[in-house]
Design a protein around this motif. Structure first.
Motif: not given
Length: 717
Positions: A330-333, A210-211, A290-297
């Motif tokens: 949020v995916p770009r690609r 995921v980009d 959204m807890k963006l800090a946890d969404r780093r995968e």
């Protein structure tokens, strides 16, 4: 080693002695399979045990000695051919694989480069430097293209045309069982389902890459979503797909309840406004949720044999696409890795890209990037009933207008997507046709006739009914098209190799030397005549007007609210494309004058093969340099008009027109046309852009061609 090969005949021993390169083990397995030998049978011939061969074939490469034993034991014609191939002397340390689809063209180029290097070392005549450099450049260009085996197949089509469904069936990304029926692993629907571009690559096991958007971009999109819901707001906010992802990530999805006989929808964001919270406060709450800090995968690889890979892919991609997978932002690609015979057959390495659905306007940066890439095949999708639809024709027309070489380089095709019995129940026939193939043939003729009537380039037309047609036959057609793309460069390399041979054969020809001087003088003369660009042929903002006429009003409004930065209708890109179209119109006659001069010179010296080959290579260089210039023209336009529009007052005026009744697109287009025609800043930008185009024409086309054709002799006759 002598004892090992004691029983071999002298011819085999000579071949073994000259074999100098390691061999990829997939080549060895290919030879063994072709000979219909098991590992056990071959081990017996070699005088070893099967476990040794098993270990050998699991490695990536085999050393020359072991590869020689392996192939000599098989002793088939194919084995001897492989031994001969790896016994050749290559300029590169590692030769192309025997399984490379263009190995013989690459060998021809390799020999030509070696011959050219030897020729250059023997001949110091400055007159010959130009032809030598030109031919070497042609050989290197063809070699660089052919050595790589990777290509992208980009599927392009309208929202809801069915390309994602067809793509998943074609690739084999299907889930389900016999009771429920198989269905696409990707999220599909009637449109606005996928949030971003999705790619599929062949790999040993399943995986997801995921980009993702940067946090700042997520924050900006969230603010736009919140701002669009302010009571009385006229903006259109973010796209439906992005809205779905952001709401799921922040757990603010609207909920519906039944009150009496009426369905009441409760929007958490709207409720925040009712609680007197402002845009900034609501945005902060959503982003915090959204807890963006946890969404780093960014990638997950499925261990081999752990579970059903397709089901795993389907579940994970669906969650990521909807913002429901808490490890991803949020995916770009999204890139899907999967085992696939289709993507790796014929020694090609293909990547499939499912682009975002087209909404009227095809002048988008992502599509332009695919269209300009010499390694990408554009698959233009259309429904069966209206093939070739408006979007396909517009894509082909814009390719012509912008001076793209996609048609002549076989980089585009049309894919018709039949559904149900459309191919059997053709209009004008009283009874159903006996076969779908007959329906395809009739529709293909209709498509070709439509292209001809529209003065569009003839383009390969393929058909794929996801539920009835054989994917293998369809992929064979696409791989054949990719082979045609490669054949352009194969022919280019062979022509340059012939040029090398002719150059060596005619080195002592005084006439050839005089001819090259004449070519130099004639080319300097014609290049001087076409050095200055004519006046503007088509104003850049005319392209914006044209795109507003076909664009969806909501996309235009969304872009205006964002001061032109909306992916589906990006002002600066469209204006940049307008500059490229004008640049093409202004330089086409100039390029044609150069080509006519080359034609005259080829006729004049048709009996001098070396000179003719040099002129042909110069013609290729002209085409390439002009493509570079046109690409630069679009960048210049984007930059110039992007700067112009940064602080333009027209945004506020045109934004206020949204929601004020019918005629929105007409009125907004009129506002923008008046602004471009009356604004002194717009006039200055057009003038400055024209000056920059002149500089680009000089530096990208005129000067390189002069440098190529200029003789470095001492000036004596």
């Amino acid at each position: 080693m002598s004892r090992i090969f004691a029983h071999y005949d002298p011819e085999t021993l000579e071949r073994i002695a000259t074999m100098t390169h390691s061999i990829p083990t997939d080549v060895l397995r290919y030879v063994r399979d072709a000979a219909d030998l098991t590992q056990a049978a071959l081990a017996k011939l070699i005088g070893t045990v099967p476990s040794v061969l098993s270990k050998l074939e699991r490695a990536e490469e085999a050393e020359p000695e072991m590869a020689e034993r392996y192939l000599s034991a098989i002793a088939s014609d194919l084995a001897k051919e492989v031994q001969d191939y790896y016994g050749r002397t290559w300029l590169q340390e590692r030769p192309p694989s025997f399984l490379h689809p263009d190995r013989e063209d690459l060998w021809t180029i390799n020999q030509a480069l070696a011959d050219l290097a030897a020729f250059a070392a023997e001949n110091n005549d400055p007159i010959l430097r130009g032809p030598i450099g030109l031919l070497e450049g042609e050989l290197r260009t063809a070699e660089a293209y052919l050595r790589r085996r990777d290509h992208v197949i980009a599927w392009v089509g309208d929202i809801g045309v069915g390309k994602t469904t067809a793509l998943t069936y074609a690739v084999g990304l299907l889930v389900g069982d016999g009771r429920s029926g198989r269905k696409p692993a990707f999220p599909v629907g009637s449109g606005r389902t996928t949030v971003c571009e999705t790619a599929i690559r062949s790999a040993p096991t399943y995986g997801i890459l995921v980009d993702a958007l940067e946090d700042e971009e997520v924050l900006r999109l969230t603010r736009e979503l919140v701002s669009s819901l302010v009571p009385g707001a006229t903006g259109s906010g973010v796209s439906a797909e992005i809205s779905r992802v952001l709401r799921n990530m922040s757990e603010t999805k609207p909920e519906s309840t039944l009150v009496g006989d009426e369905i009441i929808s409760i929007d958490p964001i709207v409720e925040y406004f009712k609680g007197k919270l402002g845009i900034d406060e609501i945005t902060d709450r959503l982003v915090a949720a959204m807890k963006l800090a946890d969404r780093r995968e960014r990638q997950i690889i499925l261990p081999e044999g752990s579970e059903d890979g397709l089901t795993w892919v389907s579940t994970l991609v669906t969650k990521i696409n909807n913002g429901l997978e808490k490890r991803f932002s949020v995916p770009r690609r999204i890139t899907v890795l999967m085992p696939s015979a289709h993507l790796g057959a014929d020694s090609q390495s293909l990547q499939v890209v499912d682009t975002r659905g087209v909404e009227s306007v095809t002048q988008r940066p992502d599509l332009a990037e695919h269209s300009d890439d010499p390694r990408t095949l554009m698959v233009l999708c259309t429904k069966f009933a209206d093939a070739p639809n408006t979007t396909v024709q517009r894509q082909l027309q814009e390719s012509v207008e912008s001076g793209s070489d996609a048609a002549e380089k076989c980089r585009q095709c049309i894919l018709v997507l039949p559904r149900g019995d459309e191919a059997l129940e053709m209009p004008g026939f009283d009874l159903p046709l006996p076969s779908r193939q007959q329906g395809y043939a009739i529709r293909r003729k209709d498509v070709q006739q439509a292209l001809s009537q529209a003065s569009l380039p003839q383009t390969s037309v393929y058909f794929f009914d996801a539920r009835n047609d054989d994917p293998e036959k369809f992929w064979a057609q696409l791989r054949s098209q990719v082979a045609s793309m490669r054949a352009v460069y194969g022919a280019r390399g062979r022509a340059a190799a012939e040029g090398v041979a002719n150059l060596r054969d005619n080195v002592d020809s005084v006439r050839a030397a005089q001819a090259r001087k004449d070519v130099e003088q004639e080319m300097e003369r014609i290049l001087g005549q076409v050095a200055d660009l004519p006046d503007i042929k088509r104003l850049a903002h005319q392209n914006l007007m044209d795109q507003m006429a076909i664009g969806h009003h909501s996309s235009i409004a969304a872009s205006i609210v964002r001061r032109g930065e909306w992916n589906s209708f990006q002002f600066s890109h469209i204006l940049g494309q307008g500059v490229r179209i004008d640049a093409n119109l202004r330089t086409s006659p100039l390029a044609l004058r150069i080509e006519h001069k080359l034609d005259d010179l080829e006729d004049k010296y048709q009996d001098l093969a070396a000179v003719v080959r040099s002129l042909q290579a110069l013609r290729e260089r002209l085409a390439e340099r002009r493509q570079d210039f046109l690409a630069i023209a679009r960048i210049i336009g984007r930059d110039a008009y992007g700067s112009l529009l940064d602080d333009a007052d027209i945004w506020t005026k045109s934004a206020s027109r949204y929601g004020q009744g019918s005629g929105y697109k007409r009125d907004v287009a009129s506002m923008w046309r008046d602004w471009f025609e009356t604004s002194p800043d717009a006039a200055d930008t057009a003038k400055a852009t024209s000056h920059r185009l002149q500089d680009a024409w000089t530096s990208s086309v005129i000067e390189p061609l002069l440098q190529t054709t200029r003789s470095e002799s001492d000036g004596t006759d």
